[in-house]
Design a protein around this motif. Structure first.
Motif, PDB file in Angstrom:
ATOM      1  N   THR A 263     -11.363  -6.121  -2.683  1.00 61.67           N
ATOM      2  CA  THR A 263      -9.949  -5.968  -2.349  1.00 61.67           C
ATOM      3  C   THR A 263      -9.190  -7.299  -2.447  1.00 61.67           C
ATOM      4  OG1 THR A 263     -10.699  -5.954  -0.057  1.00 61.67           O
ATOM      5  CG2 THR A 263     -10.019  -3.877  -0.984  1.00 61.67           C
ATOM      6  N   LYS A 264      -9.877  -8.331  -2.911  1.00 58.94           N
ATOM      7  CA  LYS A 264      -9.223  -9.561  -3.381  1.00 58.94           C
ATOM      8  C   LYS A 264      -8.523 -10.405  -2.320  1.00 58.94           C
ATOM      9  CE  LYS A 264      -8.646  -9.034  -8.289  1.00 58.94           C
ATOM     10  NZ  LYS A 264      -7.769  -9.187  -9.433  1.00 58.94           N
ATOM     11  N   CYS A 265      -8.784 -10.152  -1.045  1.00 55.03           N
ATOM     12  CA  CYS A 265      -8.142 -10.990  -0.038  1.00 55.03           C
ATOM     13  C   CYS A 265      -8.653 -12.428  -0.131  1.00 55.03           C
ATOM     14  CB  CYS A 265      -8.391 -10.419   1.356  1.00 55.03           C
ATOM     15  SG  CYS A 265      -7.426  -8.927   1.660  1.00 55.03           S
TER      16      CYS A 265
ATOM     17  N   PRO B 237       0.810  -1.227   0.000  1.00 55.46           N
ATOM     18  CA  PRO B 237       0.000   0.000   0.000  1.00 55.46           C
ATOM     19  C   PRO B 237       0.839   1.271   0.000  1.00 55.46           C
ATOM     20  CG  PRO B 237      -0.291  -1.237   2.063  1.00 55.46           C
ATOM     21  CD  PRO B 237       0.442  -2.113   1.130  1.00 55.46           C
TER      22      PRO B 237
ATOM     23  N   ASP C 116      -9.322  -2.875   9.306  1.00 55.81           N
ATOM     24  CA  ASP C 116      -9.453  -1.621   8.555  1.00 55.81           C
ATOM     25  C   ASP C 116      -9.644  -0.402   9.467  1.00 55.81           C
ATOM     26  OD1 ASP C 116     -12.149  -1.584   9.290  1.00 55.81           O
ATOM     27  OD2 ASP C 116     -12.862  -2.321   7.370  1.00 55.81           O
TER      28      ASP C 116
ATOM     29  N   THR D 214     -12.588 -13.380  -6.876  1.00 52.38           N
ATOM     30  CA  THR D 214     -12.973 -11.995  -7.178  1.00 52.38           C
ATOM     31  C   THR D 214     -13.209 -11.794  -8.670  1.00 52.38           C
ATOM     32  OG1 THR D 214     -11.434 -11.435  -5.406  1.00 52.38           O
ATOM     33  CG2 THR D 214     -12.429  -9.613  -6.608  1.00 52.38           C
TER      34      THR D 214
ATOM     35  N   ARG E 200      -9.827   0.255  -7.800  1.00 53.42           N
ATOM     36  CA  ARG E 200     -10.628   0.266  -6.583  1.00 53.42           C
ATOM     37  C   ARG E 200      -9.916  -0.540  -5.502  1.00 53.42           C
ATOM     38  NH1 ARG E 200     -16.070  -0.835  -9.824  1.00 53.42           N
ATOM     39  NH2 ARG E 200     -17.029  -1.691  -7.961  1.00 53.42           N
ATOM     40  N   LYS E 201      -9.493  -1.731  -5.881  1.00 57.96           N
ATOM     41  CA  LYS E 201      -8.742  -2.542  -4.914  1.00 57.96           C
ATOM     42  C   LYS E 201      -7.516  -1.764  -4.411  1.00 57.96           C
ATOM     43  CE  LYS E 201      -5.334  -6.119  -4.670  1.00 57.96           C
ATOM     44  NZ  LYS E 201      -4.338  -6.844  -5.448  1.00 57.96           N
TER      45      LYS E 201
ATOM     46  N   CYS F 229      -4.560  -7.937   3.771  1.00 61.62           N
ATOM     47  CA  CYS F 229      -5.433  -9.031   4.172  1.00 61.62           C
ATOM     48  C   CYS F 229      -5.179  -9.400   5.634  1.00 61.62           C
ATOM     49  CB  CYS F 229      -5.192 -10.241   3.281  1.00 61.62           C
ATOM     50  SG  CYS F 229      -5.485  -9.877   1.551  1.00 61.62           S
TER      51      CYS F 229
ATOM     52  N   ASN G  34     -15.913  -4.687  -1.510  1.00 60.42           N
ATOM     53  CA  ASN G  34     -15.160  -3.651  -2.217  1.00 60.42           C
ATOM     54  C   ASN G  34     -13.942  -4.248  -2.917  1.00 60.42           C
ATOM     55  OD1 ASN G  34     -13.548  -4.045   0.008  1.00 60.42           O
ATOM     56  ND2 ASN G  34     -13.144  -1.886   0.378  1.00 60.42           N
TER      57      ASN G  34
ATOM     58  N   TYR H 242      -8.659   1.445  -2.298  1.00 63.48           N
ATOM     59  CA  TYR H 242      -9.340   1.068  -1.057  1.00 63.48           C
ATOM     60  C   TYR H 242      -8.309   0.563  -0.039  1.00 63.48           C
ATOM     61  CZ  TYR H 242     -14.091   1.173  -3.055  1.00 63.48           C
ATOM     62  OH  TYR H 242     -15.274   1.548  -3.606  1.00 63.48           O
ATOM     63  N   ARG H 243      -7.365  -0.205  -0.555  1.00 64.19           N
ATOM     64  CA  ARG H 243      -6.365  -0.763   0.361  1.00 64.19           C
ATOM     65  C   ARG H 243      -5.366   0.280   0.823  1.00 64.19           C
ATOM     66  NH1 ARG H 243      -3.835  -6.683  -0.673  1.00 64.19           N
ATOM     67  NH2 ARG H 243      -5.711  -7.849  -1.169  1.00 64.19           N
TER      68      ARG H 243
END
Lengths: 294, 252
Positions: free
Chosen positions: B205-207, A58, A158, B219, A140-141, A154, B203, A144-145
């Motif tokens: 985020t693919k975890c 990030p 958050d 995803t 977006r991923k 992961c 959302n 957002y992260r």
């Protein structure tokens, strides 16, 4: 039912009392009420037990996207060094150049938007390209992260008090991504036309390094645009019977292959946009001269 | 080669617990579940750990190893640095029962809400006929072993207990996706995906994809297609207009 033979006695099983063990002191913040510290869950003092460098990705994304946005912001409002008249190189940051302040030769589609320092020369394309990337499933991923930290990585909390995802305004507008895709296809067609026109400079047909950079950028833009998840859906993903639509199935198969690398294309196209814009700026400003092959 | 592994395990139940350090002799080539079994056999006979196949196919031994949801039977000890302490805790999204065992009934309750498969009538000869290209998308989703690692890592419910009511989670989105893509299915599940399963809360985020031990692209191949189906149904004015004008479904 009868049994024969003698059963072995159950061996003594060790238990917590005779184990050689030591408890680990927990951090001082203690149990809270929500998330991983909800009452029914295992009471573990640490919000995350990850020990790897989960913060690195990030951080790099924030740095990369911020740097790119800063560069783009400066270039868009510079309103200079966007066109190389000798070789007809037009940077995609100013395409289509529709401002009345545009150089006439760079305005392939006419000049009709107001010439104002706060209005980009490509005011008809840039907002939609920004929206395309803002609503893109990969970006977006990424943001957002990294920017919103929802979540930062992961299994890392958050830290937001509440969460409604993309069910409410303004994030519900992410659902309009497919429309930005449709518009982006038109804009990439215009970028492609710009790259073709660049082969015909003031001295007629010629090829220089700038042409190759422009072409590379157009290829990257096409790969990014066509690998879009919405593209995949509208071409065939929404079908229940591929067998009744063989052409759409083949397109879907092609787009699906591209889609697996959507993230890579997202970053490569950002890189190519920077590269081509910087190259055009450098040549237009006279910092370097274009390397001509013929 | 035998060596001593520094193993840190969460021991406790719903009333409380703590991380406890152990030193466990292990051998080269072993996995975390081997170490837990040896710990159970030699030091803590009352250690609660759920397991079954030890081959990454039953999905029973899910836990969190150094903070990441993983199958303990598929996590080799060789991925850790020599001397590194390996921390094993229960899944932190579900209520704990004891030690490494959690109550995953949330997932089964959500599964009950997934609409049932409603195929079209059989053909005259009593069979169903499907083309391979029509069913192959859903076959990927059948690899799911229901380990619920994707559910555990999903921050929508992991970090927000209150969302469990409205959100089904990645494992169940596989079911919705398969139903919506199935060539014999007669019902439209887009409203259910939006309203019952809460796909809009994801959302992306693919975890879930990152932790899936079966490598299912949850995803890209399930959640995003379901979201796009929901857009067709609820958010796309052009598709809506097309349905009205041409009086045809967009998903034939």
């Amino acid at each position: 039912m009868t049994t024969t033979g003698t059963e072995e006695p159950e061996p003594d099983r060790p238990n917590r009392a005779n184990a050689t063990a030591s408890a680990v002191a927990e951090p001082a913040d203690g149990p809270l009420s929500g998330g991983v510290k909800a009452p029914s869950r295992a009471r573990i003092g640490w919000r995350t037990l990850r020990k790897d460098r989960y913060w690195l990705e990030p951080t790099l994304i924030v740095a990369g996207l911020s740097a790119w946005l800063l560069y783009g912001f400066v270039r868009v409002f510079m309103q200079d060094f966007y066109y190389v008249a000798e070789h007809h190189y037009l940077t995609p940051f100013y395409s289509p150049c529709t401002s009345t302040g545009c150089v006439e030769a760079a305005a392939h589609f006419g000049r009709f938007t107001p010439d104002h320092p706060l209005i980009p020369f490509a005011a008809l394309s840039l907002p939609f390209l920004l929206l395309l990337r803002l609503t893109c499933y990969y970006y977006r991923k990424a943001y957002y992260r990294s920017f919103w930290m929802s979540p930062p990585a992961c299994a890392v909390p958050d830290r937001h008090a509440s969460y409604t995802g993309e069910t409410r305004f303004p994030l519900i507008l992410q659902n309009l991504h497919r429309y930005t895709f449709y518009i982006a296809v038109v804009i990439v067609l215009i970028n492609t036309w710009d790259a073709i026109l660049a082969f015909g400079g003031e001295d007629g047909f010629g090829v220089g390094l700038g042409n190759l950079v422009l072409l590379f950028n157009v290829v990257m833009l096409w790969l990014y645009t066509l690998s879009c998840h919405s593209c995949r859906h509208v071409f065939g993903g929404r079908l229940r019977h591929f067998s009744r639509h063989p052409v759409r199935y083949r397109w879907w198969t092609f787009v699906s292959k591209l889609n697996t690398r959507h993230m890579q294309y997202a970053w490569m196209s950002l890189g190519s946009l920077f590269l081509v814009d910087f190259y055009v700026m450098a040549v237009a400003a006279g910092w370097i001269s274009d390397l001509r092959f013929f | 080669m035998t060596y001593d592994l520094n193993l840190r395990v969460w021991r406790g139940d719903a009333s409380g617990g703590e991380l406890t350090d152990y030193v466990v002799p292990v051998e080269e080539g072993e996995v975390v579940l081997d170490a837990l079994h040896r710990l159970q056999a030699t030091q803590t006979g009352d250690l609660a750990v759920r397991w079954n196949c030890k081959a990454g196919k039953c999905g029973s031994c899910s836990a969190e190893i150094n903070g990441k949801p993983r199958l303990t039977c598929m996590t080799r000890l060789s991925i850790f640095e020599p001397g590194e302490t390996v921390t094993v805790t229960p899944l932190r999204t579900f209520p704990v029962i004891r030690d490494l065992v959690t109550d995953v009934s949330y997932n089964y309750e959500k599964a009950k809400k997934v609409p049932t498969f409603s195929p079209e009538p059989r053909q005259a000869d009593g069979t169903y006929r499907m083309q391979q290209e029509d069913v192959q998308r859903g076959q990927e989703f059948r690899k799911c072993i229901e380990c619920f690692l994707c559910q555990s890592v999903c921050h929508v419910i992991r970090d927000h207990e209150e969302n469990k009511e409205a959100f089904s989670g990645p494992r169940l989105f596989l079911r919705y996706a398969e139903l919506q893509m199935h060539p014999l299915e007669t019902n439209d599940h887009r409203d259910a995906a939006r309203e019952e399963s809460g796909v809009g809360m994801c959302n992306i985020t693919k975890c879930c994809t990152e932790v899936c031990p079966e490598g299912i692209k949850i995803t890209d191949n399930a959640i995003i297609p379901v979201k796009e189906h929901v857009v067709d149904r609820s958010y796309d004015p052009v598709v809506w207009l097309g349905r009205k004008i041409f009086r045809r479904s967009s998903d034939d």
